[in-house]
Design a protein around this motif. Structure first.
Motif, PDB file in Angstrom:
ATOM      1  N   ALA A 167       0.835  -1.206   0.000  1.00  0.00           N
ATOM      2  CA  ALA A 167       0.000   0.000   0.000  1.00  0.00           C
ATOM      3  C   ALA A 167       0.866   1.251   0.000  1.00  0.00           C
ATOM      4  CB  ALA A 167      -0.919  -0.006   1.219  1.00  0.00           C
ATOM      5  N   GLY A 168       0.471   2.254  -0.775  1.00  0.00           N
ATOM      6  CA  GLY A 168       1.193   3.510  -0.824  1.00  0.00           C
ATOM      7  C   GLY A 168       0.279   4.621  -1.277  1.00  0.00           C
ATOM      8  N   ALA A 169       0.811   5.838  -1.294  1.00  0.00           N
ATOM      9  CA  ALA A 169      -0.015   6.986  -1.676  1.00  0.00           C
ATOM     10  C   ALA A 169      -0.520   6.859  -3.110  1.00  0.00           C
ATOM     11  CB  ALA A 169       0.789   8.277  -1.503  1.00  0.00           C
ATOM     12  N   ALA A 225      -7.815  -0.916  -0.887  1.00  0.00           N
ATOM     13  CA  ALA A 225      -9.193  -0.729  -0.436  1.00  0.00           C
ATOM     14  C   ALA A 225      -9.641  -1.943   0.358  1.00  0.00           C
ATOM     15  CB  ALA A 225     -10.113  -0.508  -1.620  1.00  0.00           C
ATOM     16  N   LEU A 226     -10.228  -1.665   1.552  1.00  0.00           N
ATOM     17  CA  LEU A 226     -10.757  -2.741   2.391  1.00  0.00           C
ATOM     18  C   LEU A 226     -12.175  -2.371   2.830  1.00  0.00           C
ATOM     19  CD1 LEU A 226      -7.736  -3.437   4.809  1.00  0.00           C
ATOM     20  CD2 LEU A 226      -8.426  -4.818   2.818  1.00  0.00           C
ATOM     21  N   ASP A 262      -3.451  -6.678  13.989  1.00  0.00           N
ATOM     22  CA  ASP A 262      -2.099  -6.527  14.524  1.00  0.00           C
ATOM     23  C   ASP A 262      -1.509  -5.145  14.224  1.00  0.00           C
ATOM     24  OD1 ASP A 262      -1.730  -6.834  11.831  1.00  0.00           O
ATOM     25  OD2 ASP A 262      -0.368  -8.539  11.960  1.00  0.00           O
ATOM     26  N   GLY A 263      -2.338  -4.192  13.863  1.00  0.00           N
ATOM     27  CA  GLY A 263      -1.871  -2.840  13.652  1.00  0.00           C
ATOM     28  C   GLY A 263      -3.032  -1.892  13.466  1.00  0.00           C
ATOM     29  N   VAL A 264      -2.739  -0.591  13.607  1.00  0.00           N
ATOM     30  CA  VAL A 264      -3.741   0.454  13.397  1.00  0.00           C
ATOM     31  C   VAL A 264      -3.159   1.472  12.423  1.00  0.00           C
ATOM     32  CG1 VAL A 264      -5.047   2.352  14.464  1.00  0.00           C
ATOM     33  CG2 VAL A 264      -4.818   0.161  15.669  1.00  0.00           C
ATOM     34  N   VAL A 265      -3.946   1.790  11.410  1.00  0.00           N
ATOM     35  CA  VAL A 265      -3.570   2.824  10.448  1.00  0.00           C
ATOM     36  C   VAL A 265      -4.270   4.117  10.861  1.00  0.00           C
ATOM     37  CG1 VAL A 265      -3.616   3.563   8.042  1.00  0.00           C
ATOM     38  CG2 VAL A 265      -3.333   1.127   8.610  1.00  0.00           C
ATOM     39  N   PRO A 266      -3.533   5.198  11.120  1.00  0.00           N
ATOM     40  CA  PRO A 266      -4.181   6.467  11.485  1.00  0.00           C
ATOM     41  C   PRO A 266      -5.111   6.942  10.382  1.00  0.00           C
ATOM     42  CG  PRO A 266      -1.820   6.564  11.911  1.00  0.00           C
ATOM     43  CD  PRO A 266      -2.064   5.311  11.127  1.00  0.00           C
ATOM     44  N   VAL A 267      -6.194   7.588  10.785  1.00  0.00           N
ATOM     45  CA  VAL A 267      -7.181   8.043   9.809  1.00  0.00           C
ATOM     46  C   VAL A 267      -6.563   9.004   8.809  1.00  0.00           C
ATOM     47  CG1 VAL A 267      -7.991   9.990  11.223  1.00  0.00           C
ATOM     48  CG2 VAL A 267      -9.556   8.878   9.585  1.00  0.00           C
ATOM     49  N   GLU A 268      -5.503   9.726   9.207  1.00  0.00           N
ATOM     50  CA  GLU A 268      -4.851  10.671   8.314  1.00  0.00           C
ATOM     51  C   GLU A 268      -4.209   9.999   7.092  1.00  0.00           C
ATOM     52  OE1 GLU A 268      -5.064  12.409  12.388  1.00  0.00           O
ATOM     53  OE2 GLU A 268      -4.364  10.484  11.563  1.00  0.00           O
ATOM     54  N   LEU A 269      -3.956   8.696   7.176  1.00  0.00           N
ATOM     55  CA  LEU A 269      -3.343   7.958   6.066  1.00  0.00           C
ATOM     56  C   LEU A 269      -4.374   7.189   5.266  1.00  0.00           C
ATOM     57  CD1 LEU A 269      -0.131   6.633   7.844  1.00  0.00           C
ATOM     58  CD2 LEU A 269      -0.376   8.637   6.373  1.00  0.00           C
ATOM     59  N   THR A 270      -5.641   7.615   5.376  1.00  0.00           N
ATOM     60  CA  THR A 270      -6.747   6.969   4.657  1.00  0.00           C
ATOM     61  C   THR A 270      -7.650   8.053   4.081  1.00  0.00           C
ATOM     62  OG1 THR A 270      -8.384   6.914   6.446  1.00  0.00           O
ATOM     63  CG2 THR A 270      -6.671   5.209   6.480  1.00  0.00           C
ATOM     64  N   ASP A 271      -8.685   7.595   3.378  1.00  0.00           N
ATOM     65  CA  ASP A 271      -9.687   8.547   2.894  1.00  0.00           C
ATOM     66  C   ASP A 271     -10.842   8.711   3.872  1.00  0.00           C
ATOM     67  OD1 ASP A 271     -10.993   6.134   2.629  1.00  0.00           O
ATOM     68  OD2 ASP A 271     -11.512   6.405   0.504  1.00  0.00           O
ATOM     69  N   GLY A 272     -10.754   8.022   5.060  1.00  0.00           N
ATOM     70  CA  GLY A 272     -11.783   8.170   6.082  1.00  0.00           C
ATOM     71  C   GLY A 272     -13.079   7.470   5.762  1.00  0.00           C
ATOM     72  N   GLY A 273     -13.075   6.513   4.888  1.00  0.00           N
ATOM     73  CA  GLY A 273     -14.306   5.844   4.490  1.00  0.00           C
ATOM     74  C   GLY A 273     -14.986   5.110   5.620  1.00  0.00           C
ATOM     75  N   VAL A 274     -16.320   5.019   5.569  1.00  0.00           N
ATOM     76  CA  VAL A 274     -17.081   4.346   6.619  1.00  0.00           C
ATOM     77  C   VAL A 274     -17.609   2.992   6.156  1.00  0.00           C
ATOM     78  CG1 VAL A 274     -17.712   6.472   7.794  1.00  0.00           C
ATOM     79  CG2 VAL A 274     -19.188   5.603   5.978  1.00  0.00           C
ATOM     80  N   GLU A 275     -17.730   2.791   4.854  1.00  0.00           N
ATOM     81  CA  GLU A 275     -18.145   1.489   4.327  1.00  0.00           C
ATOM     82  C   GLU A 275     -16.969   0.782   3.661  1.00  0.00           C
ATOM     83  OE1 GLU A 275     -21.512   1.961   1.807  1.00  0.00           O
ATOM     84  OE2 GLU A 275     -22.834   2.588   3.455  1.00  0.00           O
ATOM     85  N   GLN A 276     -16.158   1.554   3.010  1.00  0.00           N
ATOM     86  CA  GLN A 276     -14.916   1.053   2.406  1.00  0.00           C
ATOM     87  C   GLN A 276     -13.840   2.112   2.624  1.00  0.00           C
ATOM     88  OE1 GLN A 276     -14.193   0.868  -1.974  1.00  0.00           O
ATOM     89  NE2 GLN A 276     -14.045  -1.368  -1.638  1.00  0.00           N
ATOM     90  N   VAL A 277     -12.655   1.673   2.992  1.00  0.00           N
ATOM     91  CA  VAL A 277     -11.579   2.617   3.269  1.00  0.00           C
ATOM     92  C   VAL A 277     -10.419   2.352   2.324  1.00  0.00           C
ATOM     93  CG1 VAL A 277     -10.584   1.137   5.084  1.00  0.00           C
ATOM     94  CG2 VAL A 277     -10.083   3.586   5.064  1.00  0.00           C
ATOM     95  N   HIS A 278      -9.817   3.441   1.833  1.00  0.00           N
ATOM     96  CA  HIS A 278      -8.626   3.343   1.004  1.00  0.00           C
ATOM     97  C   HIS A 278      -7.431   3.734   1.878  1.00  0.00           C
ATOM     98  CE1 HIS A 278     -11.769   3.512  -2.054  1.00  0.00           C
ATOM     99  NE2 HIS A 278     -10.885   2.922  -2.876  1.00  0.00           N
ATOM    100  N   ILE A 279      -6.512   2.787   2.034  1.00  0.00           N
ATOM    101  CA  ILE A 279      -5.372   2.951   2.935  1.00  0.00           C
ATOM    102  C   ILE A 279      -4.118   3.177   2.118  1.00  0.00           C
ATOM    103  CG2 ILE A 279      -3.981   1.798   4.708  1.00  0.00           C
ATOM    104  CD1 ILE A 279      -6.568   0.351   5.562  1.00  0.00           C
TER     105      ILE A 279
END
Length: 411
Positions: A77-79, A84-85, A120-137
Motif C-alpha cells: 500500500a502507498g499513496a 481498499a478494504l 495486529d496494527g492500526v492505520v491512522p485516519v490521516e493515512l486513509t480517505d476516512g471511508g465508513v463502508e470502504q476505506v482506502h489505505i
C-alpha cells in the motif's frame, strides 16, 4: 548540711538546633491508619503499598483514531497505490463486545478502544480517505503500529505506590486506574494553633492604641496545613493562666499537638510559660537565630510545642523544629525541605555560637542566593518575599559575596 560551694546558679546551657528538633520529633508518634475514599486522600500519606489489581492498560487498545487491520492485507500500500478494504465494524472506546477482524477487512476504531482479535496494527485516519463502508489505505503499517499492549505501563501485581508516598493528583490518578476505590492512609495530625496576647485583635477591626492585628495564628495554621496536617485556630487566648487553661481544656481530647506562639520568653506576662511550666512542658533557650526561647513537652498527655511570638521567629521556628516532625507523624516518607548549595550575592553577619536561618531568595539559573530583608525577627513583609532559608552554622560569624551556603527551599 548543704555544701553551698557545690551549688551552681548558672543557667542551663542552650540546646543545639538538632537537640531541640529531636525533642519535638519524639513528642509525635505516627498517627493511626484508616481507610478513606480515594477522593478524600489528597495530601495524605499512604500507609501500605498499593499493588495493581489489574494490568495497565487492561487490554490491547488503539493509540490512534483510525482503522484496525491485518498488516498482511496491506502489502504494497502507498499513496499512489492505496489498498481498499471493506469496513466491517465500528469500534468506539467502551464497546464491550469485541468482534474479531476477518481477513481482508478493516474495523474503524477510536483511540482507547479494544483491539479486535486478529488485528495486529492500526492505520491512522490521516493515512486513509476516512471511508465508513470502504476505506482506502495509503500506507502499509508495521506489525504492532499504534497499538498499546496490555500491561505496557504496569503488570498485574506490580506495586504502583509505596507506603509513605504523599498522595497528589497523579498518585490518586494511578490508584483509580488500578481500581482502588479507597486507600489505607495515615490520619493527618490534628493541631490546635493558639495565639496569645491581650494586645491582639482580628484583622478588619479598628485598632486601639497598643493593639496589633493577630497574624501568627493564621500564618501557623496555614503552615500546618501545608505540612499535611489539620489545623484548628483558637484566637486571642487572654494573658491569664486560669483563662488560658480553661480555653484549652475542651480541645485536648481530639488534638495531637498544641502549637502556641508568644508568651514564652522572660517577661512578666508570659502566660504560656506560666500555664505549662511544671506541667510536663520544658522551656529552654536554643542556640538559634531567630527564635531562641522555645518550649516542648506533654501537657495532660498531649504534645505541646511553644514558639516565640515575633512573627519571623515563629515562622522560622515552625520550619526548623515542627514541620518535619509533623510530616513524620503523618506517615510521609519525604519530610525535609530540599537543600541546595548556593553562592551568596552579598555579605551578612551571623551571631557567634548560634545557628542562623536567614531569609533569602534563590536564583536557580545562577545558583545564587540574595537576602530577603535583614535578620530582624519582626520583618514579616520581607519573610513573605523569601523562597528559602539559608542555614548558617553556629561557627559562622560572617559570609561574604561568593561564599557557598546551604539553602532550604520553601513552598
Amino acid at each position: 548540711m548543704v555544701d553551698h560551694r557545690s551549688v551552681s546558679n548558672s543557667p542551663a546551657p542552650m540546646l543545639s538546633v538538632d537537640e531541640h528538633r529531636a525533642t519535638v520529633a519524639a513528642l509525635l508518634p505516627s498517627t493511626p491508619v484508616e481507610r478513606r475514599p480515594l477522593a478524600e486522600c489528597l495530601g495524605l500519606a499512604l500507609a501500605e503499598d498499593l499493588p495493581a489489581a489489574i494490568p495497565l492498560p487492561p487490554f490491547h487498545n488503539s493509540a490512534m483514531d483510525g482503522y484496525a487491520v491485518r498488516v498482511e492485507d496491506l502489502a504494497g500500500a502507498g499513496a499512489d497505490s492505496p489498498v481498499a478494504l471493506p469496513v466491517a465494524e465500528d469500534v468506539p472506546a467502551g464497546r464491550v463486545d469485541n468482534p474479531p477482524l476477518r481477513p481482508g477487512t478493516a474495523h474503524r476504531i477510536m483511540t482507547g478502544a479494544q483491539m479486535p482479535p486478529g488485528a495486529d496494527g492500526v492505520v491512522p485516519v490521516e493515512l486513509t480517505d476516512g471511508g465508513v463502508e470502504q476505506v482506502h489505505i495509503q500506507r502499509e503499517p508495521s506489525p504492532g503500529a499504534n497499538v498499546r499492549r496490555a500491561g505496557d505501563d504496569v503488570a498485574r501485581g506490580t506495586v504502583v505506590l509505596t507506603h509513605g508516598t504523599t498522595l497528589g493528583a497523579s498518585q490518586i490518578g494511578v490508584a483509580a486506574a488500578v481500581g482502588a476505590a479507597e486507600l489505607a492512609v495515615h490520619r493527618p495530625p490534628r493541631v490546635l494553633v493558639l495565639s496569645t496576647g491581650s494586645e491582639l485583635v482580628a484583622p478588619g477591626v479598628p485598632l486601639q492604641p497598643g493593639q496589633i492585628y493577630e497574624s501568627n495564628g493564621a500564618m501557623l495554621a496555614a503552615a500546618v496545613r501545608q505540612a499535611g496536617a489539620e489545623a484548628r485556630l483558637l484566637r486571642f487566648v487572654p494573658d491569664d493562666v486560669a483563662e488560658f487553661q480553661a480555653e484549652l481544656e475542651p480541645h485536648l481530647a481530639d488534638t495531637d499537638l498544641v502549637l502556641t506562639s508568644g508568651g514564652v520568653s522572660a517577661g512578666a506576662y508570659e502566660v504560656v510559660k506560666d500555664a505549662f511550666e511544671g506541667q510536663g512542658v520544658e522551656f529552654r533557650k536554643v542556640a538559634v537565630q531567630p527564635g531562641m526561647p522555645q518550649g516542648a513537652g506533654s501537657y495532660r498527655n498531649v504534645a505541646v510545642v511553644t514558639l516565640p511570638g515575633n512573627p519571623v521567629s515563629s515562622m522560622v521556628s515552625f520550619e526548623v523544629f515542627v514541620r518535619s516532625a509533623l510530616r513524620a507523624c503523618g506517615g510521609h516518607r519525604v519530610r525535609e525541605r530540599v537543600r541546595v548549595r548556593a553562592t551568596t550575592t552579598e555579605a551578612a553577619d551571623s551571631p557567634e555560637g548560634k545557628r542562623q536561618f536567614r531569609r533569602g531568595r534563590f536564583a536557580p539559573d545562577s545558583g545564587s542566593v540574595s537576602w530577603a530583608g535583614g535578620a530582624g525577627s519582626h520583618l514579616l513583609a520581607a519573610m513573605a518575599t523569601a523562597d528559602c532559608l539559608v542555614d548558617l552554622p553556629a561557627a559562622t560569624t560572617r559570609v561574604e559575596p561568593g561564599d557557598s551556603v546551604t539553602a532550604l527551599l520553601l513552598d
